[in-house]
Design an enzyme around this catalytic site. Sequence first.
Site, PDB file in Angstrom:
ATOM      1  N   GLY A  17       0.776  -1.231   0.000  1.00 55.19           N
ATOM      2  CA  GLY A  17       0.000   0.000   0.000  1.00 55.19           C
ATOM      3  C   GLY A  17       0.808   1.282   0.000  1.00 55.19           C
ATOM      4  O   GLY A  17       1.796   1.434  -0.724  1.00 55.19           O
ATOM      5  N   ILE A  18       0.382   2.237   0.826  1.00 62.64           N
ATOM      6  CA  ILE A  18       1.037   3.534   0.908  1.00 62.64           C
ATOM      7  C   ILE A  18       2.494   3.373   1.326  1.00 62.64           C
ATOM      8  O   ILE A  18       3.386   4.043   0.793  1.00 62.64           O
ATOM      9  CB  ILE A  18       0.287   4.461   1.895  1.00 62.64           C
ATOM     10  CG1 ILE A  18      -1.086   4.848   1.328  1.00 62.64           C
ATOM     11  CG2 ILE A  18       1.102   5.716   2.175  1.00 62.64           C
ATOM     12  CD1 ILE A  18      -1.952   5.637   2.295  1.00 62.64           C
ATOM     13  N   ALA A  93       2.862   2.008   9.502  1.00 65.88           N
ATOM     14  CA  ALA A  93       2.135   0.771   9.802  1.00 65.88           C
ATOM     15  C   ALA A  93       0.826   1.050  10.536  1.00 65.88           C
ATOM     16  O   ALA A  93       0.780   1.859  11.463  1.00 65.88           O
ATOM     17  CB  ALA A  93       3.019  -0.157  10.634  1.00 65.88           C
ATOM     18  N   GLY A  94      -0.208   0.368  10.108  1.00 59.71           N
ATOM     19  CA  GLY A  94      -1.493   0.542  10.782  1.00 59.71           C
ATOM     20  C   GLY A  94      -2.510  -0.478  10.307  1.00 59.71           C
ATOM     21  O   GLY A  94      -2.419  -0.992   9.192  1.00 59.71           O
ATOM     22  N   ILE A  95      -3.464  -0.759  11.163  1.00 59.22           N
ATOM     23  CA  ILE A  95      -4.572  -1.636  10.809  1.00 59.22           C
ATOM     24  C   ILE A  95      -5.886  -0.940  11.144  1.00 59.22           C
ATOM     25  O   ILE A  95      -5.946  -0.080  12.037  1.00 59.22           O
ATOM     26  CB  ILE A  95      -4.501  -3.002  11.538  1.00 59.22           C
ATOM     27  CG1 ILE A  95      -4.536  -2.818  13.061  1.00 59.22           C
ATOM     28  CG2 ILE A  95      -3.273  -3.773  11.104  1.00 59.22           C
ATOM     29  CD1 ILE A  95      -4.686  -4.112  13.834  1.00 59.22           C
ATOM     30  N   TYR A 163      -9.365   2.561  15.644  1.00 60.16           N
ATOM     31  CA  TYR A 163      -8.489   3.171  14.639  1.00 60.16           C
ATOM     32  C   TYR A 163      -8.423   4.680  14.837  1.00 60.16           C
ATOM     33  O   TYR A 163      -7.336   5.271  14.827  1.00 60.16           O
ATOM     34  CB  TYR A 163      -9.017   2.841  13.252  1.00 60.16           C
ATOM     35  CG  TYR A 163      -8.221   3.439  12.112  1.00 60.16           C
ATOM     36  CD1 TYR A 163      -7.070   2.810  11.637  1.00 60.16           C
ATOM     37  CD2 TYR A 163      -8.625   4.629  11.501  1.00 60.16           C
ATOM     38  CE1 TYR A 163      -6.342   3.351  10.585  1.00 60.16           C
ATOM     39  CE2 TYR A 163      -7.904   5.180  10.448  1.00 60.16           C
ATOM     40  CZ  TYR A 163      -6.760   4.537   9.998  1.00 60.16           C
ATOM     41  OH  TYR A 163      -6.055   5.069   8.966  1.00 60.16           O
ATOM     42  N   PRO A 193      -3.611  11.392   5.598  1.00 62.49           N
ATOM     43  CA  PRO A 193      -4.252  11.057   4.322  1.00 62.49           C
ATOM     44  C   PRO A 193      -5.760  10.888   4.468  1.00 62.49           C
ATOM     45  O   PRO A 193      -6.266  10.464   5.515  1.00 62.49           O
ATOM     46  CB  PRO A 193      -3.602   9.717   3.937  1.00 62.49           C
ATOM     47  CG  PRO A 193      -2.372   9.616   4.780  1.00 62.49           C
ATOM     48  CD  PRO A 193      -2.708  10.334   6.057  1.00 62.49           C
ATOM     49  N   ILE A 196      -7.380   7.108   0.264  1.00 63.61           N
ATOM     50  CA  ILE A 196      -6.358   6.705  -0.695  1.00 63.61           C
ATOM     51  C   ILE A 196      -6.666   5.259  -1.084  1.00 63.61           C
ATOM     52  O   ILE A 196      -6.831   4.402  -0.209  1.00 63.61           O
ATOM     53  CB  ILE A 196      -4.942   6.778  -0.081  1.00 63.61           C
ATOM     54  CG1 ILE A 196      -4.712   8.126   0.620  1.00 63.61           C
ATOM     55  CG2 ILE A 196      -3.899   6.499  -1.151  1.00 63.61           C
ATOM     56  CD1 ILE A 196      -4.718   9.324  -0.272  1.00 63.61           C
TER      57      ILE A 196
END
Length: 257
Positions: A17-18, A93-95, A163, A193, A196
């Site tokens: 991804g990003i 990093a993220g979920i 989140y 962002p 996206i």
Amino acid sequence: MTGELARVAVVTGGTTGIGLEIARFLLRSGYRVAVFSQSRDHVLAAEATLAEEFGSENIFARTADIANHQAITAFFGELTAIWTAPTILVCNAGISPKGINGAVPFTGIGLDEWNEVISINLTGAMLCCQAVVQGMVEGGFGRIVLVGSVAARGRPKIAGTSYVASKAALSGLARALIEPYSSHGITVNLVAPGRIITGMSGSANSPSNLAAIERIPSRRFGKPEEVAALVAFLVGESSGFINGATIDINGGEFVAP
């Protein structure tokens, strides 16, 4: 780029991804780039792709759990031993857990989900910042970019509470780092962002994305390479007076009052 060619950049979540696009953009700009992920398959795929484009000598890819202190210490220790201490850190990093019908309602969030999201999205960023700041201080230069979200800037429309809370907390982490480290040539900024299109956001034609585009004044979705270009600008030597900023990249979806 003369002073930056040898700089080492770490991009967390840099295998998809990003994050992968940020890694690619930094490599194209002359940096050596280190990435890691919990998924061995993602690591191997990203390593192969980036090495083919930019040369294996410019890529450092490992499997590591961002929420595990020992794993993070080992990753940065090995990186520093093989290359040198990183002067660029992009915490991407993220979920964002979703169910069949989207984000779990607030009252239905379990501790397992809450703790996992906070540990990856927030605690992981903190651990990585801890791992690099002393080396940045000693070198008199550092760039830290935290990747937040439009969901934490206003009223969240799609993302769940876990989140949103984790991404909002990143702005507090950034503010806390400004005073003790800015005089050492270190900047800490946050990019936020909007929508996206990546694997995490799903198909551009999904109902949630079709609804989202109606809220975006630019009437389109963002591209990972647009976020990557912004990050690349912020980590450059010429951006040293941009410090403590939150920079929105969302087509106008969020406009500060």
